[in-house]
Design an enzyme around this catalytic site. Structure first.
Site, short mmCIF file in Angstrom:
data_model
loop_
_atom_site.label_atom_id
_atom_site.label_comp_id
_atom_site.label_asym_id
_atom_site.label_seq_id
_atom_site.Cartn_x
_atom_site.Cartn_y
_atom_site.Cartn_z
CD GLU A 42 -2.96 -1.24 0.46
OE1 GLU A 42 -3.30 -0.38 -0.30
OE2 GLU A 42 -3.38 -2.31 0.48
CB CYS A 104 -5.99 -2.19 6.55
SG CYS A 104 -6.27 -3.92 7.35
CG HIS A 123 -3.98 -5.55 2.72
ND1 HIS A 123 -4.26 -4.13 2.30
CD2 HIS A 123 -4.55 -5.63 3.98
CE1 HIS A 123 -5.14 -3.49 3.30
NE2 HIS A 123 -5.55 -4.32 4.31
#
Length: 156
Positions: A42, A104, A123
């Protein structure tokens, strides 16, 4: 450290990490239950859009992480560079600019905020026959070492 699926408690823990430990980099790992053999790097955290209720039935005030925070915060770790240069046998790695508007992404944004961008979020898929804890641990070690190398280069 395992964070609870509760917005406020996650925020408190992340704040504590940055104020007490003062790390060079904080790496957060979250479960992407829909992914099978895929690790997702991410790049940024988003401040707004947190409508979904947490494990205690709450969502953040104003549906955002920080009322005075910017819309999004980019990690100082260049995930695109990592993604291009990393290879983990038996596992696909992909890049994302949206960690989803739940715990998250909330945790990631909060960490980026308190750490001035020196945070990362990965993730991972659920454990399975093909994705064992040992395998996933080695994959994460490879990725995190590459992140730390990048942080070292930035400091020089």
């Amino acid at each position: 450290m395992q964070l609870p699926v509760v917005y406020q408690k996650a925020k408190e823990q992340v704040c504590k990490i940055w104020t007490t430990l003062q790390p060079l980099l904080t790496v957060h790992v979250g479960l992407a239950s829909s992914a099978t053999a895929l690790i997702i790097l991410e790049q940024c955290g988003k401040n707004k859009g947190y409508q979904e209720r947490d494990a205690c039935g709450f969502h953040p005030e104003g549906a955002c992480c920080m009322l005075d925070g910017p819309e999004k915060i980019e990690s100082t770790v260049n995930m695109k560079t990592l993604w291009k240069n990393l290879s983990v046998e038996g596992m696909d790695i992909t890049l994302s600019r949206d960690a989803g508007r739940y715990i998250c992404d909330y945790t990631y944004y909060t960490s980026l905020y308190y750490g001035n961008g020196r945070a990362a979020f990965i993730h991972v898929p659920p454990l399975s026959e093909s994705v064992t804890a040992e395998f996933l641990g080695k994959a994460l070690q490879t990725i995190i070492l590459a992140m730390l190398e990048q942080c070292g280069e930035q400091r020089e």
